[in-house]
Design an enzyme around this catalytic site. Structure first.
Site, PDB file in Angstrom:
ATOM      1  N   LYS A   1       3.625   6.417   4.055  1.00 53.84           N
ATOM      2  CA  LYS A   1       2.523   5.067   4.177  1.00 53.84           C
ATOM      3  C   LYS A   1       2.405   4.668   5.810  1.00 53.84           C
ATOM      4  CE  LYS A   1       5.239   3.210   0.294  1.00 53.84           C
ATOM      5  NZ  LYS A   1       6.204   2.650  -0.424  1.00 53.84           N
TER       6      LYS A   1
ATOM      7  N   ARG B   1      13.732  -3.264  -8.628  1.00 52.72           N
ATOM      8  CA  ARG B   1      12.269  -3.532  -8.478  1.00 52.72           C
ATOM      9  C   ARG B   1      11.766  -3.486 -10.086  1.00 52.72           C
ATOM     10  NH1 ARG B   1      10.137  -0.446  -3.875  1.00 52.72           N
ATOM     11  NH2 ARG B   1       8.330  -1.779  -4.250  1.00 52.72           N
TER      12      ARG B   1
ATOM     13  N   PRO C   1       0.899  -1.117  -0.265  1.00 54.36           N
ATOM     14  CA  PRO C   1       0.326   0.132   0.115  1.00 54.36           C
ATOM     15  C   PRO C   1       0.916   1.415   0.139  1.00 54.36           C
ATOM     16  CG  PRO C   1      -0.435  -1.968   1.304  1.00 54.36           C
ATOM     17  CD  PRO C   1       0.681  -2.125   0.825  1.00 54.36           C
ATOM     18  N   GLU C   2       0.714   2.134  -1.253  1.00 58.29           N
ATOM     19  CA  GLU C   2       0.787   3.531  -1.026  1.00 58.29           C
ATOM     20  C   GLU C   2       0.631   4.494  -0.265  1.00 58.29           C
ATOM     21  OE1 GLU C   2       2.539   3.417  -4.985  1.00 58.29           O
ATOM     22  OE2 GLU C   2       3.390   1.757  -5.234  1.00 58.29           O
TER      23      GLU C   2
END
Length: 305
Positions: free
Chosen positions: A59, A263, A2-3
């Site tokens: 976050k 990433r 979750p960002e």
């Protein structure tokens, strides 16, 4: 993970259900999810406390309870939600806050990377990541000049810089890729090489992408749900993330997925030209959440209005 948009959506959906409620009891099913203090002290100190407000920083979720602050970090797969005691308990349930109205604030986490810190009245026990956060990208303090100052002289990729929570709080893999596509900047560009015009464009794109994602209540791939158990609606508006092999919504060139900053990173090789001398490692594209279906609301770079 979750960002900012997902965590903000969780905050907004929890507030009406939790603020003003008193904690009757804390049930700790997995002690390792309590980082500070020890689980027994954590449960004892929270018994009888009232949720005064819920805030977000990057976050992190910050639950204000009088002089204390309960910090929650969802990390990869954490889920905070409110339900009745009759609701089936999921397999990966770790902490239950029993409320005075009979409801339960539950924390489930399939990968068990997230958890809680209960700060002392003087801020004791604050996680280092929270203490060192950069500016909020949706705050008035986050200006093009602030972004330029934080990128100046940095030799890392712009993707790595955007993922650095000490530079800008709340961005993660999804919205870093989306903002860079919107700004027409390749993710592997050296952060300190951006021109003033590119920094200003990137600043505007970060804000537009995040605001749109908050409006759409975040992005759900598989695990993310808000505080009421609902999915986010942003997935079908993503322009490049999780779209490897699909045509760019602007020029039709197939979207590529490569490794940048360790990433999986998505970009359009035509709209975001690869910097000279940069070698990219390909990443295998996985099927999208909806079987790599065509996106519903493709928008060109710089829109997200």
């Amino acid at each position: 993970m979750p960002e900012l948009p997902e965590v903000e959506t969780v905050r907004r959906t929890l507030c009406p259900r939790v603020v003003g409620r008193r904690i009757r009891r804390v049930e700790i099913l997995t002690p390792r999810q309590i980082y500070h203090p020890d689980p027994a002290t954590f449960a004892a100190d929270l018994e009888g406390a009232v949720f005064d407000d819920i805030e977000r920083r990057g976050k992190y979720l910050l639950f204000r309870l009088g002089p204390r602050i309960l910090v929650a970090h969802l990390r990869m797969s954490g889920h905070l939600y409110v339900c009745g005691p009759e609701a089936p308990r999921p397999r990966h349930l770790h902490v239950v806050f029993h409320l005075d109205d009979g409801g339960e604030l539950r924390y489930a986490d399939q990968r068990k990377f997230g958890g809680f810190h209960l700060l002392g009245p003087g801020g004791e026990g604050m996680p280092p990541g929270l203490a060192n956060l950069g500016p909020e990208p949706l705050s008035p303090e986050f200006t093009p000049q602030v972004l330029a100052e934080r990128l100046a002289g940095r030799h890392t990729s712009i993707k790595a810089a955007l993922l650095n929570q000490a530079l800008v709080a709340g961005l993660g893999n999804i919205y870093a890729d989306e903002a860079l596509f919107c700004a027409r900047i390749h993710p592997a560009r050296e952060a300190g090489s951006l021109t003033p015009a590119e920094v200003e464009r990137l600043h505007g794109c970060i804000r537009r992408v995040l605001l749109r994602a908050v409006e759409r209540r975040g992005t759900t791939f598989s695990l993310y749900r808000d505080g009421e158990g609902n999915e986010g609606d942003m997935y079908d508006e993503l322009q490049v993330f999780d779209r490897a092999g699909e045509p760019c919504p602007v020029c039709g060139t197939p979207i590529r997925k490569v490794a940048v900053a360790q990433r999986g990173t998505h970009f359009c090789p035509r709209c975001q030209p690869v910097p000279e001398g940069v070698a990219l490692s390909p990443r295998r594209a996985r099927p999208g959440r909806r079987g790599n279906s065509v996106r519903v609301a493709a928008e060109p770079p710089g829109t997200y209005e």
